[in-house]
Design a protein around this motif. Structure first.
Motif, short mmCIF file in Angstrom:
data_model
loop_
_atom_site.label_atom_id
_atom_site.label_comp_id
_atom_site.label_asym_id
_atom_site.label_seq_id
_atom_site.Cartn_x
_atom_site.Cartn_y
_atom_site.Cartn_z
N PRO A 95 31.82 -1.08 31.93
CA PRO A 95 32.14 -0.67 30.55
C PRO A 95 32.83 0.69 30.47
N ASN A 96 33.69 0.81 29.46
CA ASN A 96 34.40 2.05 29.15
C ASN A 96 35.42 2.48 30.21
N THR A 97 35.86 1.52 31.03
CA THR A 97 36.96 1.78 31.96
C THR A 97 38.23 1.16 31.38
N PRO A 98 39.41 1.63 31.78
CA PRO A 98 40.66 1.16 31.16
C PRO A 98 40.91 -0.34 31.24
N LEU A 99 40.37 -1.04 32.26
CA LEU A 99 40.70 -2.45 32.48
C LEU A 99 39.59 -3.41 32.06
N HIS A 100 38.46 -2.90 31.57
CA HIS A 100 37.32 -3.79 31.37
C HIS A 100 37.51 -4.75 30.20
N ASP A 101 38.35 -4.39 29.24
CA ASP A 101 38.52 -5.21 28.04
C ASP A 101 39.65 -6.22 28.26
N ALA B 145 42.89 -7.02 32.23
CA ALA B 145 43.11 -6.67 30.82
C ALA B 145 44.12 -7.60 30.17
N CYS B 146 44.06 -8.88 30.53
CA CYS B 146 44.99 -9.88 29.98
C CYS B 146 44.42 -10.49 28.70
N TYR B 147 45.31 -10.87 27.80
CA TYR B 147 44.92 -11.51 26.55
C TYR B 147 45.07 -13.02 26.69
N LEU B 148 43.99 -13.74 26.41
CA LEU B 148 44.01 -15.20 26.45
C LEU B 148 43.98 -15.74 25.02
N PRO B 149 44.52 -16.95 24.80
CA PRO B 149 44.54 -17.51 23.44
C PRO B 149 43.13 -17.88 22.97
N LEU B 150 42.78 -17.53 21.75
CA LEU B 150 41.46 -17.84 21.21
C LEU B 150 41.42 -19.28 20.71
N SER B 151 40.32 -19.95 21.01
CA SER B 151 40.15 -21.33 20.55
C SER B 151 39.86 -21.37 19.05
N GLU B 152 40.40 -22.40 18.41
CA GLU B 152 40.14 -22.61 16.98
C GLU B 152 39.11 -23.72 16.76
N SER B 153 38.48 -24.15 17.84
CA SER B 153 37.53 -25.27 17.76
C SER B 153 36.34 -24.92 16.87
N PRO B 154 36.01 -25.79 15.90
CA PRO B 154 34.86 -25.54 15.01
C PRO B 154 33.52 -25.87 15.68
N PHE B 155 33.59 -26.44 16.90
CA PHE B 155 32.37 -26.87 17.58
C PHE B 155 31.75 -25.78 18.45
#
Length: 273
Positions: A165-171, A185-195
């Protein structure tokens, strides 16, 4: 007459054996350089050769002369550029491993599994949140470009250090290709699944999202509960044990995708909830 006929047949057999051996060697070399930067360099060389062929075919004298010289002196450049890969081939040949690529791949998968399982277990016990996505047949370059390039050897220590936690790459997510941590620190697409259960956070939605659009295998460690979750092919398997994670990674990495593969895991953990 019979002698010459027999002699010609032997020549044909020798030619066939010669072609098969060369083809097999080229195939093995391709397997060794696959997933390395040498692949992109090889593609560039193929483009140059194709342009040279076209310039010769259409009598483009100036371009042909330039490419002839480039190819002549380029042979020396190739030795320098491909030096790490050539050394790797020679090392494996010396160890007698060039012709046992299956064993090499299995060993790499074991190292990958050990690093991910050990890191997941360590972080789960300490409630350190983590998101690790393993690239398979579908490329993850679009998501790699959103993060920080690392290209480091995959180790338990590297994975843990990234997610402290609190390091530049953890998020964000770590993307793994073979035995390398390609980016963090890559961004992945968030699921829209209601389940998906409301109690699951962004990491789980991102893991689910990337599994819906690629064949990536993604491991999540919950910061709140310390639970380990795996997603694949739009399915989410919660609260799996260290032993189950090991078994799942070994099974998925060493065997091709199949319906049986999915069915095997449908009863493990808490699915999609």
């Amino acid at each position: 007459m019979a002698f010459w006929t027999h002699f010609n047949i032997l020549n044909y057999i020798t030619d066939i054996i010669d072609i098969l051996i060369v083809t097999y060697l080229i195939y093995k070399v391709i397997l060794i350089i696959r997933g390395t930067k040498a692949v992109q360099l090889a593609k560039g060389i193929l483009v140059i050769v194709a342009v040279w062929f076209l310039s010769s075919l259409f009598q483009l004298k100036t371009l042909e002369w330039i490419l002839n010289n480039a190819i002549t002196y380029g042979l020396f450049a190739i030795i320098v550029i491909f030096q790490p890969e050539l050394r790797r081939v020679l090392e494996q040949l010396g160890r007698g491993r060039l012709f046992s690529r299956g064993a090499i791949v299995e060993e790499e998968h074991k190292q990958m599994t050990d690093a991910i399982v050990k890191a997941s277990s360590y972080m789960a016990k300490r409630r350190i949140g983590a998101l690790m996505s393993i690239e398979r047949k579908t490329g993850l370059n679009d998501y790699i470009e959103t993060g920080i390039s690392l290209n480091g050897n995959l180790t338990f220590q590297l994975l843990v250090n990234i997610f402290i936690p609190n390091t530049p790459l953890h998020d964000g997510a770590v993307i793994i290709r073979g035995n390398e941590v390609i980016a963090a620190a890559c961004y992945l697409p968030l699921s829209e699944s209601p389940f998906i259960s409301k109690e699951l956070g962004t990491r789980h939605r991102a893991a689910m999202g990337v599994s819906e659009v690629t064949d990536a295998l993604t491991v999540v460690v919950s910061e709140e509960t310390g639970g380990i979750t795996v997603t694949k092919n739009g399915e989410l398997f919660r609260d799996i044990s260290e032993e189950q994670l090991t078994e799942m990674l070994q099974h998925e990495l060493n065997e091709p995708e199949s319906a049986a593969s999915s069915l095997r895991w449908n009863w493990r953990g808490k699915r999609n909830g």
